[in-house]
Write an enzyme that holds these catalytic residues in place. Structure first.
Site, PDB file in Angstrom:
ATOM      1  N   THR A 268     -28.734  -4.894  81.268  1.00 47.56           N
ATOM      2  CA  THR A 268     -27.331  -5.263  81.318  1.00 47.56           C
ATOM      3  C   THR A 268     -26.791  -3.999  81.671  1.00 47.56           C
ATOM      4  O   THR A 268     -25.640  -4.025  82.635  1.00 47.56           O
ATOM      5  CB  THR A 268     -26.913  -5.744  79.913  1.00 47.56           C
ATOM      6  OG1 THR A 268     -27.301  -6.800  79.375  1.00 47.56           O
ATOM      7  CG2 THR A 268     -25.219  -5.916  79.799  1.00 47.56           C
TER       8      THR A 268
ATOM      9  N   THR B 298     -29.085  -6.011  76.944  1.00 49.76           N
ATOM     10  CA  THR B 298     -30.437  -5.571  76.970  1.00 49.76           C
ATOM     11  C   THR B 298     -30.161  -4.426  78.188  1.00 49.76           C
ATOM     12  O   THR B 298     -29.451  -3.910  78.721  1.00 49.76           O
ATOM     13  CB  THR B 298     -31.397  -6.675  77.843  1.00 49.76           C
ATOM     14  OG1 THR B 298     -31.021  -6.687  79.139  1.00 49.76           O
ATOM     15  CG2 THR B 298     -31.242  -7.756  77.038  1.00 49.76           C
TER      16      THR B 298
ATOM     17  N   TYR C  75     -32.720 -14.510  89.396  1.00 51.22           N
ATOM     18  CA  TYR C  75     -32.635 -15.135  87.675  1.00 51.22           C
ATOM     19  C   TYR C  75     -31.921 -16.535  87.748  1.00 51.22           C
ATOM     20  O   TYR C  75     -32.387 -16.999  86.824  1.00 51.22           O
ATOM     21  CB  TYR C  75     -32.052 -13.714  87.122  1.00 51.22           C
ATOM     22  CG  TYR C  75     -31.613 -14.045  85.409  1.00 51.22           C
ATOM     23  CD1 TYR C  75     -32.835 -13.994  84.840  1.00 51.22           C
ATOM     24  CD2 TYR C  75     -30.577 -14.516  84.945  1.00 51.22           C
ATOM     25  CE1 TYR C  75     -32.899 -13.949  83.183  1.00 51.22           C
ATOM     26  CE2 TYR C  75     -30.676 -14.667  83.663  1.00 51.22           C
ATOM     27  CZ  TYR C  75     -31.467 -14.548  82.693  1.00 51.22           C
ATOM     28  OH  TYR C  75     -31.348 -14.985  81.502  1.00 51.22           O
TER      29      TYR C  75
ATOM     30  N   ASN D  13     -39.267 -18.051  75.323  1.00 50.51           N
ATOM     31  CA  ASN D  13     -37.818 -17.144  75.496  1.00 50.51           C
ATOM     32  C   ASN D  13     -38.805 -15.941  76.117  1.00 50.51           C
ATOM     33  O   ASN D  13     -38.976 -15.045  75.468  1.00 50.51           O
ATOM     34  CB  ASN D  13     -37.318 -16.709  74.059  1.00 50.51           C
ATOM     35  CG  ASN D  13     -36.134 -15.723  74.126  1.00 50.51           C
ATOM     36  OD1 ASN D  13     -35.614 -15.619  75.210  1.00 50.51           O
ATOM     37  ND2 ASN D  13     -36.013 -14.827  73.376  1.00 50.51           N
TER      38      ASN D  13
ATOM     39  N   LYS E  64     -33.618 -19.630  85.957  1.00 53.39           N
ATOM     40  CA  LYS E  64     -33.075 -20.242  84.803  1.00 53.39           C
ATOM     41  C   LYS E  64     -32.591 -21.744  84.855  1.00 53.39           C
ATOM     42  O   LYS E  64     -32.743 -22.751  84.004  1.00 53.39           O
ATOM     43  CB  LYS E  64     -31.877 -19.426  84.125  1.00 53.39           C
ATOM     44  CG  LYS E  64     -32.545 -18.203  83.438  1.00 53.39           C
ATOM     45  CD  LYS E  64     -33.464 -18.520  82.570  1.00 53.39           C
ATOM     46  CE  LYS E  64     -34.346 -17.199  81.753  1.00 53.39           C
ATOM     47  NZ  LYS E  64     -35.178 -17.527  80.744  1.00 53.39           N
TER      48      LYS E  64
END
Length: 139
Positions: free
Chosen positions: A108, A105, A69, A5, A73
């Site tokens: 965000t 986070t 991103y 993670n 991912k």
């Protein structure tokens, strides 16, 4: 059980992000996951070992300014499938992916600011798009 993670987040479209920003994100978000799995697999017992890779809903869903991103991912999701096939067949070790939606986070808040909306509005909009009635938090 190993839980992978980690992520760095680079906002921008393909045109906005330079080669070093791509390389940094790929190193952390993809190669880092592969290195952890590579180190962990020899230490796991057959038929009971497990790796959980935390991906993102962004591995399936394109979003504005998420080119790097989302790409990384999606790569982790494919890496998860490859590890599951290889380690599962050879040793019975499981590898699964978790694909959470929006998690609050510092990135965000930056995402909201980039698009000229409040954090609350961004979270409401994302919850509707993700079919999730609430957002997750860290802390």
């Amino acid at each position: 059980v190993v839980i992978n993670n980690a992520a760095v987040f680079q906002f921008g479209s393909v045109s906005d992000v330079d080669s070093e920003q791509w390389a940094s994100s790929l190193r952390t978000n993809v190669v880092g996951f592969a290195n952890v799995a590579k180190a962990a697999l020899p230490l796991m017992r057959d038929d009971v070992g497990a790796i959980v890779n935390v991906c993102s809903i962004s591995s399936h869903r394109a979003q504005r300014d998420f080119a790097v991103y989302s790409t990384t991912k999606a790569a982790v999701l494919q890496l998860t499938r490859s590890i599951a096939l290889d380690a599962g067949k050879r040793r019975g070790v499981r590898c699964n992916a978790l694909l959470p939606g929006t998690i609050v986070t510092p990135a965000t808040a930056k995402h909201a600011a980039l698009h000229g909306v409040t954090l609350d509005q961004l979270l409401r909009d994302e919850a509707v798009k993700q079919c999730v009635p609430r957002e997750a938090t860290i802390g």
